[in-house]
Write an enzyme that holds these catalytic residues in place. Structure first.
Site, PDB file in Angstrom:
ATOM      1  N   LYS A  73      45.220  43.249  58.089  1.00  0.00           N
ATOM      2  CA  LYS A  73      43.940  43.681  58.648  1.00  0.00           C
ATOM      3  C   LYS A  73      42.888  43.845  57.550  1.00  0.00           C
ATOM      4  O   LYS A  73      41.724  43.481  57.707  1.00  0.00           O
ATOM      5  CB  LYS A  73      44.132  44.983  59.445  1.00  0.00           C
ATOM      6  CG  LYS A  73      44.894  44.738  60.751  1.00  0.00           C
ATOM      7  CD  LYS A  73      45.451  46.007  61.404  1.00  0.00           C
ATOM      8  CE  LYS A  73      46.375  45.624  62.571  1.00  0.00           C
ATOM      9  NZ  LYS A  73      47.078  46.760  63.174  1.00  0.00           N
ATOM     10  N   GLN A 121      47.740  53.057  62.201  1.00  0.00           N
ATOM     11  CA  GLN A 121      48.817  52.100  62.439  1.00  0.00           C
ATOM     12  C   GLN A 121      49.991  52.798  63.121  1.00  0.00           C
ATOM     13  O   GLN A 121      50.488  53.811  62.650  1.00  0.00           O
ATOM     14  CB  GLN A 121      49.260  51.466  61.110  1.00  0.00           C
ATOM     15  CG  GLN A 121      50.295  50.365  61.262  1.00  0.00           C
ATOM     16  CD  GLN A 121      49.765  49.141  62.013  1.00  0.00           C
ATOM     17  OE1 GLN A 121      48.640  48.695  61.801  1.00  0.00           O
ATOM     18  NE2 GLN A 121      50.563  48.616  62.941  1.00  0.00           N
ATOM     19  N   ASP A 129      40.664  50.329  68.466  1.00  0.00           N
ATOM     20  CA  ASP A 129      41.896  49.886  69.112  1.00  0.00           C
ATOM     21  C   ASP A 129      41.771  49.990  70.638  1.00  0.00           C
ATOM     22  O   ASP A 129      42.528  49.372  71.373  1.00  0.00           O
ATOM     23  CB  ASP A 129      43.078  50.765  68.657  1.00  0.00           C
ATOM     24  CG  ASP A 129      44.019  50.002  67.741  1.00  0.00           C
ATOM     25  OD1 ASP A 129      43.946  48.762  67.725  1.00  0.00           O
ATOM     26  OD2 ASP A 129      44.823  50.649  67.043  1.00  0.00           O
TER      27      ASP A 129
END
Ligand SMILES: NC(=O)C1=CN([C@@H]2O[C@H](COP(=O)(O)OP(=O)(O)OC[C@H]3O[C@@H](n4cnc5c(N)ncnc54)[C@H](OP(=O)(O)O)[C@@H]3O)[C@@H](O)[C@H]2O)C=CC1
Ligand SMILES: NC(=O)C1=CN([C@@H]2O[C@H](COP(=O)(O)OP(=O)(O)OC[C@H]3O[C@@H](n4cnc5c(N)ncnc54)[C@H](OP(=O)(O)O)[C@@H]3O)[C@@H](O)[C@H]2O)C=CC1
Lengths: 301, 301
Positions: free
Chosen positions: B59, B103, B126
């Site tokens: 990422k 994460q 997200d």
């Protein structure tokens, strides 16, 4: 309440009035067992719509029958968004109020989303706050309140002994207040759920797959007997007025399902009126009583 | 990218890598047109999981390729929930950060819900916050961010010229991060959507109805060719490792779909790897760039 067994498998009627009365008795019982709190439902009515006034009156009456308080706030049709929001905020602060219901629709020019999102999530007994819908959608997150009509549909199925898990459910309609949340609730009950809407191609064949049909379309008697798989269960959410010259009013209330035709094909059907309708108010009271019970419990801790 | 036309209707492959590259070029372009803001993505990694570290590295790399900043916060495996939340809160306050990615999974004993719900809704790139999911579910409410993998699935369909409206879509899996949100997005695109899961009876026949299949199950090559309607489009979200002695690692990455079998039956299939995978990161960058663009716009007003 009729059940599948009593009807040789076909033509049974789910008596929503009787089931709602059962639930109201449970609520009355729960309310009377509270020692320090009386559940209070606030209703906010803006303007002079007759149907809205009737709904609000029914809710207030049901409250008192269950031993609950109601707090009513009426605003004129020309109230501003700011006026309505001020009322909602005051009710948010009021410790005697456990649930707040803003009767929809609001007059033209008022942004309903802005008003509804002001209702404190702890008092959102209608369950329409996006945060409540988000938690309803997600697994493992409990919404504080599930929307009343969808929750009523699930209660009707469960209290009629209908198995939901593993069954094919088809929901006709995807509105925020009925179709979508009832689809989510059926999914959480482990049905295989298909959500249909005005862009669905060959709706009849899609409905024909269903063990459980929920119709929330707003189209008079649209779902016909030949759309049904024999022995399926049909929940009719629709409330439409159909011209009827034999009635004084000139019309009668019918659902989204052709009741007389469909009852010959289905094992269980909800009538209109007397099916889903009475459940909506019962579930509203249930949500409000639950909120008050939570209050008493957390005050005791 | 292959398209239906180029493949006489069968066996086409949706090249997720190429489509993701296209999207990244668009993002790079958008980012370079910003005058006062550089989009910043914060990544929070707790503990030493190798796969998580790899994802975060990918990422960060993708960020820099698109001209975006990344802000990395690493915490030890024994960080407390309070420690992680403190980091999230600091990032919420940091004006250089437009998106925050924690994460997953977090170490055992940490309540992921508690941590994720601390992320400011404006920085929830997200798209997992219940409020974002609620707005995603409801018609007429725009979520600030749609979850990345589901959004990636829709982009793959659209950029491959697949018509979604009016089509039958079957989603296998109902998880909060893939199955459920992709079902909601397909519904908003006017597909007739069926959501299936481990309690679905006769899954193969349900999948056989679909014009569009999305598999998000986490079961190696479960979806077989004879589950498919000829000419359907298959999006394979699965990422499973399959033992493979010809590989140095001893395994290879495969999807939830039997790719070789299914491509003979479907008009278009996504491969694994190189299908949905690259789209997830592209959509994360898209969400973060969008957040920064909104910032610049609102600062200009
Ligand atoms: N019993 C009770 O307490 C309650 C009853 N109701 C009743 O339920 C019904 C539905 O209400 P509500 O959900 O608010 O209505 P909406 O008008 O908000 O939604 C209707 C839904 O039906 C779909 N639809 C419309 N026409 C068709 C068609 N020809 N074929 C397939 N789908 C179609 C629409 O599709 P699209 O999304 O594509 O436009 C939409 O999703 C109404 O009769 C209402 O009075 C509602 C609330 C409570
Ligand atoms: N490409 C990417 O960027 C991403 C890929 N993935 C991959 O996608 C896959 C799914 O991920 P995720 O959604 O997180 O997985 P989850 O394990 O959270 O959910 C799996 C879903 O599949 C259902 N399921 C499991 N077994 C069966 C079965 N035999 N038949 C029917 N349904 C079944 C489960 O049903 P039930 O709910 O009843 O348990 C559940 O809803 C994984 O392979 C994951 O690695 C995930 C995220 C991103």
């Amino acid at each position: 309440m009729s059940s599948q067994e009593e009807n040789d498998g076909l033509g049974g009627i789910i008596d929503g009035k009787a089931i709602a009365a059962e639930i109201r008795a449970e609520i009355r019982n729960d309310v009377s067992s509270l020692s320090s709190v009386i559940p209070g439902l606030a209703t906010v009515l803006v303007g002079e719509r007759k149907d809205s006034a009737t709904y609000v009156r029914m809710k207030i009456k049901a409250c008192s029958e269950c031993g609950m308080e109601s707090i009513h706030r009426a605003l004129p049709a020309d109230a501003t968004e700011g006026d309505i929001i001020a009322v909602v905020r005051a009710l948010n602060e009021d410790a005697c109020v456990h649930g707040i219901l803003v009767q929809l629709p609001l007059p033209d020019g008022i942004n309903e989303e802005n008003v509804l999102s002001e209702i404190s999530i702890e008092k959102d007994v209608d369950g329409f706050h996006p945060l409540n819908i988000g938690k309803l959608a997600m697994r493992g997150r409990e919404p504080l309140f599930a929307p009343c009509t969808p929750r009523g549909c699930i209660e009707l199925l469960k209290r009629s002994g209908v198995e939901i898990s593993g069954k094919e459910a088809v929901v006709v309609g995807r509105s925020n207040i009925v179709g979508l949340p009832v689809s989510l609730l059926l999914m959480h009950e482990n049905a295989t759920v298909t959500i249909t809407h005005s862009r669905t191609v060959d709706l009849a064949s899609v409905v024909r797959r269903a063990d459980i049909v929920v119709a929330a379309v707003g189209r008079t008697e649209m779902v016909k007997a030949d759309w049904l798989k024999p022995g399926c269960v049909v929940i009719d959410v629709g409330m439409n007025s159909k011209p009827d010259s034999t009635r004084k009013s000139g019309y009668r209330l019918v659902g989204d399902v052709d009741f007389e035709g469909c009852r010959k094909k289905a094992s269980l059907v909800t009538p209109v009126p007397g099916g889903v309708g009475p459940m909506t108010i019962a579930m509203l009271l249930r949500n409000c009583a639950d909120a008050a019970m939570k209050c008493e419990k957390s005050a005791a801790q």
